[in-house]
Design an enzyme around this catalytic site. Structure first.
Site, short mmCIF file in Angstrom:
data_model
loop_
_atom_site.label_atom_id
_atom_site.label_comp_id
_atom_site.label_asym_id
_atom_site.label_seq_id
_atom_site.Cartn_x
_atom_site.Cartn_y
_atom_site.Cartn_z
N TYR A 69 0.69 -1.10 0.12
CA TYR A 69 0.10 0.13 -0.09
C TYR A 69 0.88 1.24 -0.01
O TYR A 69 0.70 2.20 -0.76
CB TYR A 69 -1.02 -0.03 0.96
CG TYR A 69 -1.48 1.40 1.47
CD1 TYR A 69 -2.38 1.69 0.64
CD2 TYR A 69 -1.05 2.06 2.62
CE1 TYR A 69 -3.35 3.05 0.92
CE2 TYR A 69 -1.97 3.29 2.79
CZ TYR A 69 -2.61 3.75 1.67
OH TYR A 69 -3.28 5.18 1.89
N SER A 74 -3.34 13.65 7.46
CA SER A 74 -4.37 13.39 6.64
C SER A 74 -5.62 13.14 7.20
O SER A 74 -5.89 12.62 8.44
CB SER A 74 -4.01 11.83 5.88
OG SER A 74 -4.99 11.46 5.18
N TYR A 78 -9.77 15.41 3.05
CA TYR A 78 -10.61 14.56 1.65
C TYR A 78 -11.99 15.04 2.07
O TYR A 78 -12.82 14.71 3.26
CB TYR A 78 -10.32 13.13 1.73
CG TYR A 78 -9.08 12.63 1.20
CD1 TYR A 78 -8.77 13.06 -0.39
CD2 TYR A 78 -8.33 11.72 1.77
CE1 TYR A 78 -7.81 12.40 -0.73
CE2 TYR A 78 -7.08 11.34 1.08
CZ TYR A 78 -6.65 11.69 -0.06
OH TYR A 78 -5.92 11.22 -0.64
N THR A 84 -7.01 18.09 -1.05
CA THR A 84 -6.68 17.35 -1.98
C THR A 84 -7.84 17.07 -2.84
O THR A 84 -8.96 16.61 -2.65
CB THR A 84 -6.10 15.96 -1.49
OG1 THR A 84 -5.11 16.19 -0.55
CG2 THR A 84 -5.67 15.19 -2.45
N LYS A 100 -4.41 20.89 -3.37
CA LYS A 100 -3.11 19.90 -3.57
C LYS A 100 -3.56 19.02 -4.84
O LYS A 100 -4.86 18.30 -4.70
CB LYS A 100 -2.91 18.89 -2.39
CG LYS A 100 -1.85 17.88 -2.72
CD LYS A 100 -1.58 17.12 -1.03
CE LYS A 100 -0.58 16.21 -1.28
NZ LYS A 100 -0.89 14.89 -1.82
N HIS A 107 0.19 12.83 -6.78
CA HIS A 107 0.07 11.75 -5.59
C HIS A 107 1.08 10.72 -5.74
O HIS A 107 0.81 9.65 -5.16
CB HIS A 107 -1.50 11.17 -6.06
CG HIS A 107 -2.37 11.09 -4.52
ND1 HIS A 107 -3.15 11.86 -4.14
CD2 HIS A 107 -2.14 9.96 -3.72
CE1 HIS A 107 -3.76 11.35 -3.03
NE2 HIS A 107 -3.10 10.11 -2.64
N ARG A 153 13.60 12.26 -4.17
CA ARG A 153 14.39 11.10 -3.14
C ARG A 153 15.94 11.68 -3.08
O ARG A 153 16.55 11.09 -2.28
CB ARG A 153 14.54 9.79 -4.05
CG ARG A 153 13.28 9.25 -4.37
CD ARG A 153 12.62 8.61 -3.11
NE ARG A 153 11.13 8.13 -3.36
CZ ARG A 153 10.12 8.61 -3.53
NH1 ARG A 153 10.13 10.05 -3.09
NH2 ARG A 153 8.96 8.07 -3.57
C1 FNR Z 1 -0.36 9.15 0.17
N1 FNR Z 1 -0.82 10.76 -0.41
C2 FNR Z 1 -1.90 11.18 0.34
N2 FNR Z 1 -2.21 12.40 -0.35
C3 FNR Z 1 -3.12 13.23 0.40
O1 FNR Z 1 -3.55 14.29 0.15
N3 FNR Z 1 -3.83 12.43 1.62
C4 FNR Z 1 -3.65 11.23 1.99
O2 FNR Z 1 -4.27 10.74 2.74
C5 FNR Z 1 -2.48 10.34 1.07
N4 FNR Z 1 -2.18 9.38 1.63
C6 FNR Z 1 -1.01 8.85 0.89
C7 FNR Z 1 -0.67 7.47 1.58
C8 FNR Z 1 0.59 6.77 0.87
C9 FNR Z 1 1.17 5.61 1.71
C10 FNR Z 1 1.31 7.48 -0.23
C11 FNR Z 1 2.61 6.96 -0.35
C12 FNR Z 1 0.96 8.79 -0.44
C13 FNR Z 1 0.03 11.52 -1.48
C14 FNR Z 1 1.08 12.21 -0.77
O3 FNR Z 1 0.85 13.03 -0.05
C15 FNR Z 1 2.32 12.74 -1.65
O4 FNR Z 1 1.60 13.43 -2.85
C16 FNR Z 1 3.13 11.72 -2.50
O5 FNR Z 1 3.41 10.59 -1.77
C17 FNR Z 1 4.23 12.26 -3.11
O6 FNR Z 1 5.30 11.29 -3.68
P1 FNR Z 1 6.28 10.67 -3.10
O7 FNR Z 1 7.35 11.43 -2.38
O8 FNR Z 1 5.72 9.59 -2.25
O9 FNR Z 1 7.14 9.84 -3.99
#
Ligand code: FNR
Length: 367
Positions: free
Chosen positions: A27, A111, A135, A161, A236, A260, A295
């Site tokens: 996940y 979140s 959300y 978001t 976002k 995302h 990264r």
């Molecule tokens: C997310 N992301 C996300 N975004 C958001 O607005 N609300 C959320 O609840 C979540 N949940 C979430 C869970 C997990 C496990 C991941 C990996 C990502 C997206 C997050 O905010 C972000 O946009 C990305 O993770 C950025 O990319 P990188 O740095 O993971 O590559």
């Protein structure tokens, strides 16, 4: 528990793969469909070059990473991206992440689907700034209840978001029959007082959770969230310059350029590829947050030089959380700070303003 040794952020993923339950790891790590977008997000930073500069008269002790965002002073331009269900990575979940980000002198964002309440995060944050990511629910009573709590708890901004009207097609979650093992604290709190029969996380799959959220967004939702919360609203999930213009005209106080982390539209471009054209349209009307695929310190440098004001990091922070708790989260930020400082020294920029003013190059410039 404690600070973790990091050589680079990519290597953390394989360490965590051995440490975490398969469904939870899938996940967190996974992207949509063929994971083209997930991979491009990181790879496409390589399309741009930072020119080595010499004779700049800079000492490493002159390097200054401090900046500010929406009037908040930060020790680093690197913030945490909001991520759901952090109890998957560590028993203290979002509480440990919030502590780690406070230690790094940066911002934690909770979140809507976090395993901890807004009040719990506010308590451990003390004077350190935190944001709440919304959300929107189809149930307006939930939006009102939750935004009021965010304001009263001292959140400094709401992240709205808008890129997830449905969840992307994430195959690991299907393969693993992934269901969230823990409840989403802020959904549970609402259900205790006003049960509308909706799912509150525990035992649900991601598609069931998204199905309860608002799908048909319009620009009017931005004013709705601003009014209910009385806080600045950061929109976002922007990838198109047209959408950036629409949300700014609708009153967004900042925009968050993100796909995302490759978890939504697999056929979309890398987030870094769309940043320059968005920055051009935004034309400094509002600040820009950038995420997806970061990264390396060099990636942070390149995003700032392409129009971002701050850069957010997702998955690696959960890996740090899993391996070291709050200190592990701080270790991830410190690793990026270290790499960014080296890149600034070698690229001739001594502070964040200098990085933003740096010109990047492409292969075309060398033909
Ligand atoms: C997310 N992301 C996300 N975004 C958001 O607005 N609300 C959320 O609840 C979540 N949940 C979430 C869970 C997990 C496990 C991941 C990996 C990502 C997206 C997050 O905010 C972000 O946009 C990305 O993770 C950025 O990319 P990188 O740095 O993971 O590559």
């Amino acid at each position: 528990e404690g600070p973790i040794k990091i050589v680079n952020l990519d290597e953390l993923e394989s360490q965590v793969a051995k440490n975490m339950e398969k469904g939870a790891f899938g996940y967190i790590r996974g992207g949509a469909e063929d994971e083209l977008n997930l991979n491009k997000n990181t790879q496409h930073f390589d399309k741009k070059y930072i020119m080595p500069r010499v004779m700049q008269g800079i000492e490493i002790s002159d390097i200054d990473l401090s900046t500010d965002f929406l009037g908040i002073k930060l020790k680093t331009p690197i913030i945490q991206a909001p991520m759901a269900a952090q109890g998957l990575a560590h028993k203290e979940g979002e509480i440990a992440t919030a502590k780690g980000m406070a230690k790094a002198g940066s911002i934690f964002s909770l979140s809507t689907y976090g395993n901890k309440t807004i009040e719990e995060v506010a308590e451990v944050s003390g004077n350190n700034p935190f944001f709440f990511q919304l959300y929107m629910s189809k149930n307006e009573a939930f939006n009102e209840f939750t935004l009021k709590r965010a304001k009263e708890s001292g959140a400094k901004a709401i992240i709205l978001t808008v890129d997830s009207p449905v969840g992307g097609y994430r195959e690991d979650d299907i393969r693993n029959n992934f269901q969230f093992p823990l409840g989403f604290a802020n959904l549970e709190l609402f259900a205790q007082q006003n049960s509308d029969g909706s799912k509150t996380g525990k035992g649900a799959g991601i598609s069931e959770i998204y199905a309860q959220a608002k799908q048909a967004f319009t620009p009017a939702d931005i004013q709705y969230v601003k009014k209910l919360s009385g806080l600045p609203v950061i929109v976002k999930g922007i990838q198109s310059p047209e959408d950036a213009d629409v949300v700014i005209k609708a009153g967004a106080d900042a925009i968050w350029v993100s796909n995302h982390g490759g978890r939504q539209l697999d056929s979309g471009p890398a987030s870094f590829d769309v940043l320059p054209s968005i920055a051009k349209v935004v034309n400094k009307r509002v600040p820009i947050v950038f995420d997806s695929g970061v990264r390396r310190g060099s990636h942070v440098f390149k995003a700032l030089a392409s129009g971002a004001d701050v850069v957010a990091v997702g998955r690696p922070i959960l890996y740090g959380l899993n391996l070291g708790g709050a200190e592990g989260v701080n270790s991830v930020i410190q690793q990026l700070n270290k790499e960014l400082s080296i890149n600034m020294m070698l690229g001739g920029a001594k502070n964040i303003e200098g990085v933003k003013a740096t010109q990047l190059y492409t292969d075309k410039d060398f033909q």
